[in-house]
Design a protein around this motif. Structure first.
Motif, PDB file in Angstrom:
ATOM      1  N   UNK A 111       0.804   4.559  -9.201  1.00 55.63           N
ATOM      2  CA  UNK A 111       0.299   5.896  -9.507  1.00 55.63           C
ATOM      3  C   UNK A 111      -0.496   6.489  -8.350  1.00 55.63           C
ATOM      4  N   UNK A 112      -0.935   5.659  -7.415  1.00 59.02           N
ATOM      5  CA  UNK A 112      -1.933   6.087  -6.438  1.00 59.02           C
ATOM      6  C   UNK A 112      -1.291   6.753  -5.220  1.00 59.02           C
ATOM      7  N   UNK A 113      -2.072   7.566  -4.491  1.00 59.41           N
ATOM      8  CA  UNK A 113      -1.586   8.118  -3.220  1.00 59.41           C
ATOM      9  C   UNK A 113      -1.435   7.010  -2.188  1.00 59.41           C
ATOM     10  N   UNK A 114      -0.552   7.222  -1.233  1.00 60.64           N
ATOM     11  CA  UNK A 114      -0.186   6.195  -0.268  1.00 60.64           C
ATOM     12  C   UNK A 114      -1.386   5.642   0.491  1.00 60.64           C
ATOM     13  N   UNK A 129       2.505  -6.541  -3.400  1.00 57.93           N
ATOM     14  CA  UNK A 129       3.385  -5.508  -3.943  1.00 57.93           C
ATOM     15  C   UNK A 129       4.245  -4.870  -2.866  1.00 57.93           C
ATOM     16  N   UNK A 130       3.686  -4.688  -1.685  1.00 57.86           N
ATOM     17  CA  UNK A 130       4.392  -3.988  -0.610  1.00 57.86           C
ATOM     18  C   UNK A 130       5.489  -4.827   0.037  1.00 57.86           C
ATOM     19  N   UNK A 131       5.650  -6.055  -0.395  1.00 58.79           N
ATOM     20  CA  UNK A 131       6.711  -6.903   0.135  1.00 58.79           C
ATOM     21  C   UNK A 131       8.021  -6.775  -0.626  1.00 58.79           C
ATOM     22  N   UNK A 132       8.007  -6.019  -1.761  1.00 60.07           N
ATOM     23  CA  UNK A 132       9.198  -5.958  -2.607  1.00 60.07           C
ATOM     24  C   UNK A 132       9.486  -4.522  -3.043  1.00 60.07           C
ATOM     25  N   UNK A 133      10.774  -4.179  -3.246  1.00 60.71           N
ATOM     26  CA  UNK A 133      11.128  -2.841  -3.729  1.00 60.71           C
ATOM     27  C   UNK A 133      10.776  -2.668  -5.192  1.00 60.71           C
ATOM     28  N   UNK A 134      10.744  -1.421  -5.663  1.00 62.85           N
ATOM     29  CA  UNK A 134      10.265  -1.084  -7.000  1.00 62.85           C
ATOM     30  C   UNK A 134      10.996  -1.839  -8.101  1.00 62.85           C
ATOM     31  N   UNK A 179       2.278  -3.929   5.526  1.00 62.62           N
ATOM     32  CA  UNK A 179       2.858  -3.043   4.523  1.00 62.62           C
ATOM     33  C   UNK A 179       2.051  -1.802   4.205  1.00 62.62           C
ATOM     34  N   UNK A 180       0.953  -1.576   4.918  1.00 61.53           N
ATOM     35  CA  UNK A 180       0.064  -0.449   4.594  1.00 61.53           C
ATOM     36  C   UNK A 180       0.796   0.885   4.603  1.00 61.53           C
ATOM     37  N   UNK A 181       1.749   1.074   5.516  1.00 59.53           N
ATOM     38  CA  UNK A 181       2.451   2.348   5.634  1.00 59.53           C
ATOM     39  C   UNK A 181       3.855   2.303   5.037  1.00 59.53           C
ATOM     40  N   UNK A 182       4.182   1.245   4.311  1.00 63.24           N
ATOM     41  CA  UNK A 182       5.531   1.099   3.742  1.00 63.24           C
ATOM     42  C   UNK A 182       5.805   2.172   2.698  1.00 63.24           C
ATOM     43  N   UNK A 183       7.061   2.596   2.617  1.00 66.79           N
ATOM     44  CA  UNK A 183       7.492   3.563   1.613  1.00 66.79           C
ATOM     45  C   UNK A 183       7.920   2.803   0.376  1.00 66.79           C
ATOM     46  N   UNK A 184       7.136   2.886  -0.710  1.00 69.09           N
ATOM     47  CA  UNK A 184       7.410   2.113  -1.926  1.00 69.09           C
ATOM     48  C   UNK A 184       8.701   2.540  -2.606  1.00 69.09           C
ATOM     49  N   UNK A 185       9.147   3.750  -2.364  1.00 68.90           N
ATOM     50  CA  UNK A 185      10.350   4.236  -3.021  1.00 68.90           C
ATOM     51  C   UNK A 185      11.604   4.039  -2.189  1.00 68.90           C
ATOM     52  N   UNK A 186      11.445   3.592  -0.937  1.00 73.05           N
ATOM     53  CA  UNK A 186      12.595   3.351  -0.070  1.00 73.05           C
ATOM     54  C   UNK A 186      12.962   1.879  -0.053  1.00 73.05           C
ATOM     55  N   UNK A 187      13.890   1.531   0.822  1.00 72.74           N
ATOM     56  CA  UNK A 187      14.279   0.141   0.968  1.00 72.74           C
ATOM     57  C   UNK A 187      13.154  -0.640   1.630  1.00 72.74           C
ATOM     58  N   UNK A 188      12.876  -1.824   1.087  1.00 69.97           N
ATOM     59  CA  UNK A 188      11.824  -2.666   1.649  1.00 69.97           C
ATOM     60  C   UNK A 188      12.456  -3.680   2.585  1.00 69.97           C
ATOM     61  N   UNK A 189      11.647  -4.289   3.414  1.00 70.04           N
ATOM     62  CA  UNK A 189      12.149  -5.268   4.368  1.00 70.04           C
ATOM     63  C   UNK A 189      12.708  -6.497   3.660  1.00 70.04           C
TER      64      UNK A 189
END
Length: 445
Positions: free
Chosen positions: A157-160, A369-374, A435-445
């Motif tokens: 829910x939070x801003x990036x 959380x930032x290591x995996x896609x939604x 992962x601080x700048x990762x796009x949570x809605x895009x493809x993750x590494x």
């Protein structure tokens, strides 16, 4: 596990721009309180295992063996946590975060009350420790499903730019629950020993029913994660999240677990085995529990600041600082434990449970959380968190007891192993992409 959504209200709150909105404050409160309640129940068991269960459920055994068996049952709950993460994560990734969170809280609350009502071995025989083990497994399953959902409902829910801080509310809830559990239990240790062992220790477990009721009222008012909502029409395509986590993200899974183990090694060593060690060395149990509460409170404060630093500088740098401090502090802390002085023990807890664990733990929610896609994030993040807790904290009390025996009563071997855990964690996290700048809605590494 069904959920209702109100996109209009979410949009009107403009959640994407600020944490300071009515709905976002409710979400953060739900994340914090839900985690606090779950860990109140979970840590309450750990405290009772240190000072009570050997006298209630293993009364005919050697005290040392009884304590070891209490720690074994404690470890069983940690073993169940990754399983809970898998089971609840599966439904959380396919059906939604909110419904899973409600279910996990009800399961935990009911089980904790059941432990408070469980008769002693003297009354029902061997059925008592067997049931205690079963209840601990259920606790582990419930807390295994709680953290991932509580963390994600806030993070998604939070801003990036505030993800680390938002995710940390679930992490702050854990030590806050430990504070509450320790304070409540310590109040009842003021009773005469006979009354405390007979019935006093049970009251904190029964009080869980009140906490769960309050938590459910707040949690039912929280909306589903907007990021997850975008994937709801593709639920049928998400067969088994666990298989995708293992097959496509094994590196992230393994490295995340190793990194998380460092924080949990501190927790298991200092707040379970360490508590038992200093009490058996002659310190008053009530005073020690109050000091333990102080240590947990310091964790909340450090998590608060460390998570915000991670939003500015990154998850990895902040966590590495905590790991380095932990490695340097290993021998001094063991020396402090051996002094059997309450104030020195308090200082040791502030260093380890507060500074070291808090610094690592603050960014850890967002880090995992930032290591995996939604579509597999609930399962992936839960597996990282819960497995690291199992390996780091679940077996530490038993391992520490064994290392002391091997070293002839000295604590130096514990310090050596502790340093090794931190150094390996630093090496592992150095291979994880920031992962601080990762796009949570895009493809993750």
């Amino acid at each position: 596990m069904t959920t209702t959504t109100q996109p209009e209200e979410i949009a009107s709150e403009d959640l994407s721009d600020s944490l300071n909105t009515t709905m976002m404050r409710r979400i953060l409160a739900s994340s914090f309180l839900g985690s606090m309640i779950e860990f109140y129940d979970f840590i309450l068991f750990a405290t009772a295992a240190s000072i009570v269960f050997s006298q209630v459920y293993f009364v005919d055994l050697d005290p040392g063996l009884g304590l070891f068996l209490s720690f074994t049952i404690l470890a069983v709950g940690y073993v169940a946590r990754p399983i809970g993460g898998i089971v609840f994560g599966h439904f959380g990734d396919k059906i939604g975060r909110k419904g899973v969170l409600v279910t996990s809280m009800m399961l935990m609350g009911g089980t904790t009350v059941a432990i408070g009502l469980l008769p002693p071995t003297a009354t029902i025989g061997v059925a008592a420790p067997i049931l205690l083990t079963v209840f601990r497994v259920i606790q582990g399953l419930a807390v295994g499903g709680e953290w991932g959902g509580a963390m994600l409902i806030a993070l998604e829910h939070s801003p990036k730019k505030r993800r680390g801080f938002a995710a940390s509310f679930a992490n702050m809830g854990g030590p806050a629950g430990a504070v509450l559990a320790t304070v409540v239990m310590s109040v009842f240790t003021l009773l005469p020993d006979e009354q405390f062992i007979s019935w006093g220790w049970r009251i904190p477990f029964l009080l869980s029913a009140v906490l769960v009721f309050i938590g459910l009222i707040i949690r039912m008012k929280v909306h589903e994660s907007p990021i997850f909502q975008k994937l709801q029409d593709k639920a049928d395509e998400r067969k088994v999240p666990l298989l995708e986590v293992i097959s496509k993200y094994p590196k992230n899974l393994i490295l995340g677990i190793i990194a998380g183990m460092s924080s949990y090694t501190v927790q298991g060593l200092m707040t379970v085995w360490g508590i038992s060690y200093v009490i058996n060395s002659g310190l008053d149990s009530t005073h020690v529990l109050w000091v333990k509460a102080l240590g947990a409170a310091s964790t909340v404060v450090v998590v608060w600041f460390a998570s915000q630093l991670s939003d500015r500088f990154g998850r990895r740098p902040v966590m590495i600082v905590g790991m380095f401090i932990g490695a340097v502090a290993a021998f001094p802390v063991m020396f402090m434990l051996d002094m059997s002085n309450l104030w020195v023990f308090a200082m040791a807890l502030l260093i380890t449970q507060g500074l070291v664990q808090g610094t690592i733990f603050g960014p850890f929610g967002a880090f995992a959380a930032e290591m995996f896609p939604t579509h597999i994030r609930y399962t992936g993040a839960s597996l990282v968190y819960q497995t690291s807790s199992t390996l780091g904290a679940g077996f530490t009390p038993m391992i520490a007891s064994s290392l002391v025996a091997i070293a002839g009563g000295s604590l130096w071997l514990i310090a050596v192993v502790w340093i090794a855990v931190f150094l390996i964690a630093i090496l592992a996290i150095s291979f994880v992409k920031e992962g601080r700048t990762a796009d949570l809605e895009g493809d993750m590494r």
